[in-house]
Design a protein around this motif. Sequence first.
Motif, PDB file in Angstrom:
ATOM      1  N   PRO A  62      -9.103  -2.250   8.176  1.00 49.55           N
ATOM      2  CA  PRO A  62     -10.225  -3.189   8.110  1.00 49.55           C
ATOM      3  C   PRO A  62     -10.954  -3.060   6.772  1.00 49.55           C
ATOM      4  CG  PRO A  62     -10.164  -2.101  10.243  1.00 49.55           C
ATOM      5  CD  PRO A  62      -9.128  -1.417   9.385  1.00 49.55           C
ATOM      6  N   GLY A  63     -11.209  -4.190   6.170  1.00 43.45           N
ATOM      7  CA  GLY A  63     -11.894  -4.225   4.880  1.00 43.45           C
ATOM      8  C   GLY A  63     -10.963  -4.255   3.686  1.00 43.45           C
ATOM      9  N   GLU A  64      -9.691  -3.902   3.878  1.00 43.68           N
ATOM     10  CA  GLU A  64      -8.748  -3.972   2.765  1.00 43.68           C
ATOM     11  C   GLU A  64      -8.276  -5.421   2.595  1.00 43.68           C
ATOM     12  OE1 GLU A  64      -6.683   0.352   2.440  1.00 43.68           O
ATOM     13  OE2 GLU A  64      -5.795  -1.019   3.910  1.00 43.68           O
ATOM     14  N   THR A  65      -8.027  -5.789   1.367  1.00 45.61           N
ATOM     15  CA  THR A  65      -7.525  -7.128   1.060  1.00 45.61           C
ATOM     16  C   THR A  65      -6.195  -7.008   0.332  1.00 45.61           C
ATOM     17  OG1 THR A  65      -8.596  -7.230  -1.112  1.00 45.61           O
ATOM     18  CG2 THR A  65      -9.885  -7.996   0.817  1.00 45.61           C
ATOM     19  N   ILE A  66      -5.412  -8.061   0.415  1.00 49.12           N
ATOM     20  CA  ILE A  66      -4.148  -8.054  -0.310  1.00 49.12           C
ATOM     21  C   ILE A  66      -4.423  -8.011  -1.808  1.00 49.12           C
ATOM     22  CG2 ILE A  66      -3.826 -10.567  -0.272  1.00 49.12           C
ATOM     23  CD1 ILE A  66      -1.091  -7.830   0.008  1.00 49.12           C
ATOM     24  N   ALA A  67      -5.462  -8.667  -2.269  1.00 46.50           N
ATOM     25  CA  ALA A  67      -5.808  -8.624  -3.695  1.00 46.50           C
ATOM     26  C   ALA A  67      -6.152  -7.199  -4.122  1.00 46.50           C
ATOM     27  CB  ALA A  67      -6.964  -9.568  -3.989  1.00 46.50           C
TER      28      ALA A  67
ATOM     29  N   LYS B 139       0.837  -1.202   0.000  1.00 42.54           N
ATOM     30  CA  LYS B 139       0.000   0.000   0.000  1.00 42.54           C
ATOM     31  C   LYS B 139       0.872   1.253   0.000  1.00 42.54           C
ATOM     32  CE  LYS B 139      -3.745   1.977   2.813  1.00 42.54           C
ATOM     33  NZ  LYS B 139      -4.562   1.699   4.011  1.00 42.54           N
ATOM     34  N   HIS B 140       1.884   1.279   0.852  1.00 42.29           N
ATOM     35  CA  HIS B 140       2.801   2.419   0.934  1.00 42.29           C
ATOM     36  C   HIS B 140       3.511   2.647  -0.397  1.00 42.29           C
ATOM     37  CE1 HIS B 140       6.149   4.965   2.048  1.00 42.29           C
ATOM     38  NE2 HIS B 140       6.989   3.995   1.752  1.00 42.29           N
ATOM     39  N   VAL B 141       4.026   1.595  -1.007  1.00 40.57           N
ATOM     40  CA  VAL B 141       4.753   1.742  -2.264  1.00 40.57           C
ATOM     41  C   VAL B 141       3.820   2.264  -3.358  1.00 40.57           C
ATOM     42  CG1 VAL B 141       6.035   0.513  -4.062  1.00 40.57           C
ATOM     43  CG2 VAL B 141       6.527   0.060  -1.656  1.00 40.57           C
ATOM     44  N   ALA B 142       2.604   1.762  -3.417  1.00 36.26           N
ATOM     45  CA  ALA B 142       1.641   2.246  -4.415  1.00 36.26           C
ATOM     46  C   ALA B 142       1.326   3.720  -4.182  1.00 36.26           C
ATOM     47  CB  ALA B 142       0.367   1.408  -4.371  1.00 36.26           C
ATOM     48  N   ASN B 143       1.065   4.095  -2.933  1.00 35.16           N
ATOM     49  CA  ASN B 143       0.757   5.491  -2.627  1.00 35.16           C
ATOM     50  C   ASN B 143       1.933   6.415  -2.924  1.00 35.16           C
ATOM     51  OD1 ASN B 143      -1.829   4.849  -1.760  1.00 35.16           O
ATOM     52  ND2 ASN B 143      -1.264   4.758   0.391  1.00 35.16           N
TER      53      ASN B 143
END
Length: 170
Positions: free
Chosen positions: A90-95, A55-59
């Motif tokens: 909560p609610g986030e998925t690795i996919a 998530k950090h790398v994408a952001n």
Amino acid sequence: MTGSLTTTTTGERADLLETLGKHRFFLRHTAQGLTDEQAALSPTVSALSLGGLIKHVANTEAAWLRFVLGGAELMEKDSTPWDEQHRMMPGETIAGLLERYEEVARETDEVIATLPDLDAGHPLPVAPWFEKGKSWSARRVFLHLIAETSQHAGHADILRESIDGQRTMG
């Protein structure tokens, strides 16, 4: 990376795309086969999880892309609290996180392939970690993304090995 970019992009731009793509692959590969629960684990002394790292790398890549396209003011347009940018919520998925990363990667790849001038640049944001008054070209930003992605792929490899013993880069 999209197929059309690899067949029509040559020289320096092809090298940037290929190298960034290789390190993105290593990072994404660390999450292969993990459950959402495993991806959210922080198995080391660090608070990092694989999902949070992706998530950090994408952001971060998305922020640097905004910088390339419009400067520091656009780069800083993210109202997500700092701690939420670095962990699975909560609610986030690795996919879902991997899908978002792929979207950002496609956008970045398109800009690398089509930006009229890799020498075009902007002054860096004012921050203690940036040299005051320094500007970065688009080329410098893309080289920075390669370094950041590579570094975080190494972090991800350590996290994955701590979770289930799998080594993804060696």
